[in-house]
Scaffold this motif. Structure first.
Motif, PDB file in Angstrom:
ATOM      1  N   GLY A  41      56.443 -65.961 103.080  1.00  0.00           N
ATOM      2  CA  GLY A  41      55.534 -66.154 101.962  1.00  0.00           C
ATOM      3  C   GLY A  41      54.073 -66.294 102.337  1.00  0.00           C
ATOM      4  N   SER A  42      53.732 -65.950 103.554  1.00  0.00           N
ATOM      5  CA  SER A  42      52.321 -65.961 103.956  1.00  0.00           C
ATOM      6  C   SER A  42      52.042 -64.738 104.810  1.00  0.00           C
ATOM      7  CB  SER A  42      51.967 -67.243 104.727  1.00  0.00           C
ATOM      8  OG  SER A  42      52.649 -67.292 105.956  1.00  0.00           O
ATOM      9  N   ARG A  43      50.939 -64.097 104.508  1.00  0.00           N
ATOM     10  CA  ARG A  43      50.575 -62.875 105.224  1.00  0.00           C
ATOM     11  C   ARG A  43      49.807 -63.230 106.482  1.00  0.00           C
ATOM     12  NH1 ARG A  43      51.387 -57.924 104.933  1.00  0.00           N
ATOM     13  NH2 ARG A  43      52.293 -58.147 102.881  1.00  0.00           N
ATOM     14  N   GLU A  44      50.216 -62.632 107.588  1.00  0.00           N
ATOM     15  CA  GLU A  44      49.526 -62.784 108.868  1.00  0.00           C
ATOM     16  C   GLU A  44      49.137 -61.397 109.362  1.00  0.00           C
ATOM     17  OE1 GLU A  44      48.771 -65.654 110.170  1.00  0.00           O
ATOM     18  OE2 GLU A  44      50.054 -66.956 108.950  1.00  0.00           O
ATOM     19  N   GLU A  45      48.015 -61.325 110.025  1.00  0.00           N
ATOM     20  CA  GLU A  45      47.570 -60.060 110.599  1.00  0.00           C
ATOM     21  C   GLU A  45      48.463 -59.705 111.789  1.00  0.00           C
ATOM     22  OE1 GLU A  45      45.200 -58.028 109.421  1.00  0.00           O
ATOM     23  OE2 GLU A  45      44.990 -59.449 107.754  1.00  0.00           O
ATOM     24  N   VAL A  46      48.639 -58.422 112.012  1.00  0.00           N
ATOM     25  CA  VAL A  46      49.446 -57.949 113.142  1.00  0.00           C
ATOM     26  C   VAL A  46      48.917 -58.564 114.439  1.00  0.00           C
ATOM     27  CG1 VAL A  46      50.019 -55.925 114.536  1.00  0.00           C
ATOM     28  CG2 VAL A  46      50.201 -55.814 112.043  1.00  0.00           C
ATOM     29  N   ALA A  47      47.601 -58.569 114.621  1.00  0.00           N
ATOM     30  CA  ALA A  47      47.017 -59.100 115.854  1.00  0.00           C
ATOM     31  C   ALA A  47      47.358 -60.575 116.059  1.00  0.00           C
ATOM     32  CB  ALA A  47      45.504 -58.906 115.839  1.00  0.00           C
ATOM     33  N   ASP A  48      47.578 -61.313 114.984  1.00  0.00           N
ATOM     34  CA  ASP A  48      47.951 -62.724 115.105  1.00  0.00           C
ATOM     35  C   ASP A  48      49.437 -62.891 115.407  1.00  0.00           C
ATOM     36  OD1 ASP A  48      45.345 -63.620 114.586  1.00  0.00           O
ATOM     37  OD2 ASP A  48      45.690 -63.510 112.420  1.00  0.00           O
ATOM     38  N   LEU A  49      50.253 -61.929 115.006  1.00  0.00           N
ATOM     39  CA  LEU A  49      51.692 -61.998 115.258  1.00  0.00           C
ATOM     40  C   LEU A  49      52.071 -61.534 116.661  1.00  0.00           C
ATOM     41  CD1 LEU A  49      53.056 -60.589 111.874  1.00  0.00           C
ATOM     42  CD2 LEU A  49      53.111 -62.973 112.644  1.00  0.00           C
ATOM     43  N   VAL A  50      51.355 -60.557 117.186  1.00  0.00           N
ATOM     44  CA  VAL A  50      51.740 -59.925 118.451  1.00  0.00           C
ATOM     45  C   VAL A  50      51.885 -60.917 119.607  1.00  0.00           C
ATOM     46  CG1 VAL A  50      50.975 -58.290 120.231  1.00  0.00           C
ATOM     47  CG2 VAL A  50      51.030 -57.596 117.830  1.00  0.00           C
ATOM     48  N   PRO A  51      50.958 -61.854 119.830  1.00  0.00           N
ATOM     49  CA  PRO A  51      51.161 -62.772 120.958  1.00  0.00           C
ATOM     50  C   PRO A  51      52.476 -63.561 120.857  1.00  0.00           C
ATOM     51  CG  PRO A  51      48.906 -62.936 120.171  1.00  0.00           C
ATOM     52  CD  PRO A  51      49.662 -62.085 119.189  1.00  0.00           C
ATOM     53  N   PHE A  52      52.845 -63.967 119.658  1.00  0.00           N
ATOM     54  CA  PHE A  52      54.086 -64.718 119.476  1.00  0.00           C
ATOM     55  C   PHE A  52      55.301 -63.809 119.640  1.00  0.00           C
ATOM     56  CE2 PHE A  52      50.784 -67.082 117.358  1.00  0.00           C
ATOM     57  CZ  PHE A  52      50.973 -68.345 117.901  1.00  0.00           C
ATOM     58  N   MET A  53      55.169 -62.551 119.215  1.00  0.00           N
ATOM     59  CA  MET A  53      56.242 -61.590 119.401  1.00  0.00           C
ATOM     60  C   MET A  53      56.469 -61.334 120.894  1.00  0.00           C
ATOM     61  SD  MET A  53      55.073 -59.008 116.352  1.00  0.00           S
ATOM     62  CE  MET A  53      56.275 -57.731 116.664  1.00  0.00           C
ATOM     63  N   LEU A  54      55.393 -61.170 121.647  1.00  0.00           N
ATOM     64  CA  LEU A  54      55.508 -60.934 123.082  1.00  0.00           C
ATOM     65  C   LEU A  54      56.121 -62.144 123.789  1.00  0.00           C
ATOM     66  CD1 LEU A  54      52.143 -59.124 123.823  1.00  0.00           C
ATOM     67  CD2 LEU A  54      54.440 -58.135 123.899  1.00  0.00           C
ATOM     68  N   GLU A  55      55.683 -63.333 123.402  1.00  0.00           N
ATOM     69  CA  GLU A  55      56.234 -64.544 124.013  1.00  0.00           C
ATOM     70  C   GLU A  55      57.734 -64.669 123.725  1.00  0.00           C
ATOM     71  OE1 GLU A  55      54.845 -69.056 124.807  1.00  0.00           O
ATOM     72  OE2 GLU A  55      54.409 -68.252 122.817  1.00  0.00           O
ATOM     73  N   ALA A  56      58.139 -64.397 122.488  1.00  0.00           N
ATOM     74  CA  ALA A  56      59.555 -64.459 122.126  1.00  0.00           C
ATOM     75  C   ALA A  56      60.354 -63.423 122.913  1.00  0.00           C
ATOM     76  CB  ALA A  56      59.729 -64.248 120.628  1.00  0.00           C
ATOM     77  N   PHE A  57      59.792 -62.236 123.072  1.00  0.00           N
ATOM     78  CA  PHE A  57      60.467 -61.185 123.835  1.00  0.00           C
ATOM     79  C   PHE A  57      60.657 -61.625 125.279  1.00  0.00           C
ATOM     80  CE2 PHE A  57      60.158 -57.617 126.758  1.00  0.00           C
ATOM     81  CZ  PHE A  57      61.212 -56.828 126.349  1.00  0.00           C
ATOM     82  N   LEU A  58      59.594 -62.109 125.910  1.00  0.00           N
ATOM     83  CA  LEU A  58      59.687 -62.525 127.304  1.00  0.00           C
ATOM     84  C   LEU A  58      60.644 -63.696 127.481  1.00  0.00           C
ATOM     85  CD1 LEU A  58      55.946 -62.213 128.365  1.00  0.00           C
ATOM     86  CD2 LEU A  58      57.837 -60.705 129.020  1.00  0.00           C
ATOM     87  N   ASP A  59      60.611 -64.647 126.545  1.00  0.00           N
ATOM     88  CA  ASP A  59      61.514 -65.799 126.611  1.00  0.00           C
ATOM     89  C   ASP A  59      62.976 -65.397 126.469  1.00  0.00           C
ATOM     90  OD1 ASP A  59      59.334 -67.451 126.947  1.00  0.00           O
ATOM     91  OD2 ASP A  59      59.371 -68.243 124.887  1.00  0.00           O
ATOM     92  N   SER A  60      63.243 -64.308 125.770  1.00  0.00           N
ATOM     93  CA  SER A  60      64.627 -63.892 125.527  1.00  0.00           C
ATOM     94  C   SER A  60      65.144 -62.895 126.562  1.00  0.00           C
ATOM     95  CB  SER A  60      64.755 -63.274 124.135  1.00  0.00           C
ATOM     96  OG  SER A  60      64.065 -62.031 124.076  1.00  0.00           O
ATOM     97  N   ASP A  61      64.297 -62.447 127.483  1.00  0.00           N
ATOM     98  CA  ASP A  61      64.701 -61.455 128.477  1.00  0.00           C
ATOM     99  C   ASP A  61      65.354 -62.157 129.673  1.00  0.00           C
ATOM    100  OD1 ASP A  61      64.842 -59.559 130.573  1.00  0.00           O
ATOM    101  OD2 ASP A  61      63.194 -58.424 129.690  1.00  0.00           O
ATOM    102  N   VAL A  62      66.674 -62.166 129.675  1.00  0.00           N
ATOM    103  CA  VAL A  62      67.440 -62.875 130.701  1.00  0.00           C
ATOM    104  C   VAL A  62      67.152 -62.314 132.092  1.00  0.00           C
ATOM    105  CG1 VAL A  62      69.775 -63.432 131.489  1.00  0.00           C
ATOM    106  CG2 VAL A  62      69.236 -63.470 129.050  1.00  0.00           C
ATOM    107  N   ASP A  63      67.103 -61.003 132.221  1.00  0.00           N
ATOM    108  CA  ASP A  63      66.860 -60.394 133.533  1.00  0.00           C
ATOM    109  C   ASP A  63      65.473 -60.747 134.061  1.00  0.00           C
ATOM    110  OD1 ASP A  63      69.379 -59.229 133.766  1.00  0.00           O
ATOM    111  OD2 ASP A  63      68.745 -57.446 132.658  1.00  0.00           O
ATOM    112  N   PHE A  64      64.489 -60.811 133.173  1.00  0.00           N
ATOM    113  CA  PHE A  64      63.136 -61.194 133.581  1.00  0.00           C
ATOM    114  C   PHE A  64      63.146 -62.623 134.123  1.00  0.00           C
ATOM    115  CE2 PHE A  64      59.050 -63.226 132.394  1.00  0.00           C
ATOM    116  CZ  PHE A  64      58.236 -62.535 133.276  1.00  0.00           C
TER     117      PHE A  64
END
Length: 79
Positions: A41-64
């Motif tokens: 229910g709240s709009r966020e800019e893509v640029a504001d979401l990307v750092p959190f998306m990258l962090e979530a991706f890295l945190d979930s990468d078991v091999d990394f």
């Protein structure tokens, strides 16, 4: 020297990163931002979401994480 339970805070200076994205990825990121807005229910800019998306991706990468632990155990410096 007294040891504190809280360790020294890490460097929190933001690092600006500029990149060029292929049009299909830019469109998918805009779709993701739309989905985020529908979900929360709240709009966020893509640029504001990307750092959190990258962090979530890295945190979930078991091999990394496994590779990082192996490098630390071997004494290889990582950033």
């Amino acid at each position: 020297m007294t040891l504190m339970k809280l360790s020294k805070l890490p460097d929190r200076t933001p690092v600006k990163l500029s990149m060029t994205l292929p049009p299909n990825l830019a469109a998918r990121l805009r779709e993701y931002a739309d989905f985020y807005a529908e979900t929360y229910g709240s709009r966020e800019e893509v640029a504001d979401l990307v750092p959190f998306m990258l962090e979530a991706f890295l945190d979930s990468d078991v091999d990394f994480r496994r590779g990082k632990r192996t490098a630390i155990a071997a004494g290889i410096a990582s950033s």
